[in-house]
Design a protein around this motif. Sequence first.
Motif, short mmCIF file in Angstrom:
data_model
loop_
_atom_site.label_atom_id
_atom_site.label_comp_id
_atom_site.label_asym_id
_atom_site.label_seq_id
_atom_site.Cartn_x
_atom_site.Cartn_y
_atom_site.Cartn_z
N LEU A 1 0.86 -1.18 0.00
CA LEU A 1 0.00 0.00 0.00
C LEU A 1 0.90 1.24 0.00
N VAL A 2 0.80 2.04 -1.08
CA VAL A 2 1.67 3.22 -1.16
C VAL A 2 0.92 4.52 -0.84
N ALA A 3 -0.40 4.52 -0.96
CA ALA A 3 -1.15 5.74 -0.63
C ALA A 3 -2.62 5.40 -0.43
N ARG A 4 -3.29 6.24 0.34
CA ARG A 4 -4.75 6.10 0.53
C ARG A 4 -5.30 7.53 0.43
N ARG A 5 -6.11 7.74 -0.59
CA ARG A 5 -6.55 9.11 -0.89
C ARG A 5 -8.05 9.22 -0.61
N PRO A 6 -8.46 10.04 0.36
CA PRO A 6 -9.90 10.17 0.63
C PRO A 6 -10.63 10.73 -0.60
N VAL A 7 -11.81 10.16 -0.86
CA VAL A 7 -12.61 10.65 -2.00
C VAL A 7 -13.89 11.29 -1.48
N THR A 8 -14.55 10.64 -0.52
CA THR A 8 -15.69 11.23 0.18
C THR A 8 -15.48 10.92 1.67
N ALA B 1 -12.47 5.93 -0.06
CA ALA B 1 -11.09 6.34 -0.34
C ALA B 1 -10.57 5.51 -1.51
N GLU B 2 -9.60 6.07 -2.21
CA GLU B 2 -8.92 5.32 -3.26
C GLU B 2 -7.63 4.79 -2.67
N VAL C 1 -11.29 1.70 -5.27
CA VAL C 1 -12.13 2.62 -4.49
C VAL C 1 -12.92 1.76 -3.50
N ILE C 2 -12.72 2.03 -2.22
CA ILE C 2 -13.35 1.21 -1.18
C ILE C 2 -14.19 2.10 -0.28
N ARG C 3 -15.40 1.64 -0.02
CA ARG C 3 -16.29 2.38 0.89
C ARG C 3 -16.26 1.72 2.25
N ARG C 4 -16.15 2.53 3.26
CA ARG C 4 -16.20 1.99 4.63
C ARG C 4 -17.65 1.65 4.93
N VAL C 5 -17.94 0.36 5.01
CA VAL C 5 -19.31 -0.08 5.25
C VAL C 5 -19.52 -0.21 6.75
#
Length: 333
Positions: free
Chosen positions: A108-115, A119-120, A165-169
């Motif tokens: 994992l090199v980065a986690r970018r918030p999208v909403t 996050a991406e 792109v993963i949504r925190r469920v």
Amino acid sequence: MSHRITLEGGDGFDVSAGEDTLLRGALRAGVGFPYDCSVGGCGSCRFDLVSGEMESLWDGAPGLSERDRRRGKRLACQSRPLSDCTIKVRTGEEYRPPVPPVPMTAVLVARRPVTASMAEFILKTAEPAHFIAGQYAVFRPPGTDGTRAYSMSNLPNGEGEWRFVIRRVPGGRGSNAMFDALAIGDTLDIDGPYGHAHFRAEAPRDVVCIAGGSGIGPVVSVARAAVAASPGRRLFVFEGARTREDLCFPALMGTAQDGVTVYTPVLSAEADGSGWDGVRGFVHEEVERAVGPRAEESEFYFAGPPPMTEALQKLLVVKWTVPIARIHFDRFF
Ligand code: FES
């Protein structure tokens, strides 16, 4: 060491004894084994064990009904061969993997918030990222005991970059583990690519992409591929979300958004009086209204929650009688 799997009435293939499932072994061998989700949810990979020994990895997998269990059916994505076996399944050219899946180690090199809840995740592998836009990879989030399937949101590349792109469920162990238990620099075993809902560059039609929730990942990937493959092609994108804050296509698509003919966000729970003057309701309703006459000239790609994908199947298959070959989505449940 490997186990020989013989297909009743046909050929066979070898599955390495270290392979984790019958399905992955079959796909790695280039066999057109039917499947959709590859994580036990859809039931598409059902088969009969005629002889030999096969271990079940998840007895309660929802992909099997009680009737299936009574009839002795098994899921290839939840079965591991322990000996040479003979099985009964209807394989087909349409299931043959266009890119054979491979197991890899990713960082994992980065986690970018999208909403606020999405996050991406950007991962890197030593191997090139070989896949077709719209496909997915499977991995086991840290500390969990089952694999999850996540679609890539980027394009294939030689640098080994994989974006998801993963949504925190709420209450979802897998997605929460991805946010809370995986730190930058941690490694993850990923396996892919899988999935049939990939971009068909050769199809000379308009492209209609429809996303709901975290289904935006593969839709962004397909939209990027459509823009890159033929910049003049008409591309219509519909994104369904609850509120304006949940929309993410423009942020993910970046400058490639210039190649989109029309982007239509559709909100189902935006507060009255919020100033939103765009479309309200469910995304499939807007697709029906806006695409209607163009359905015959279009290729459809969609991903999202089951109520959305079921409504779209009814609209496309039953009401509009769009040929199945022009409808691309992966069933997860
Ligand atoms: Fe095995 Fe979906 S592919 S249950």
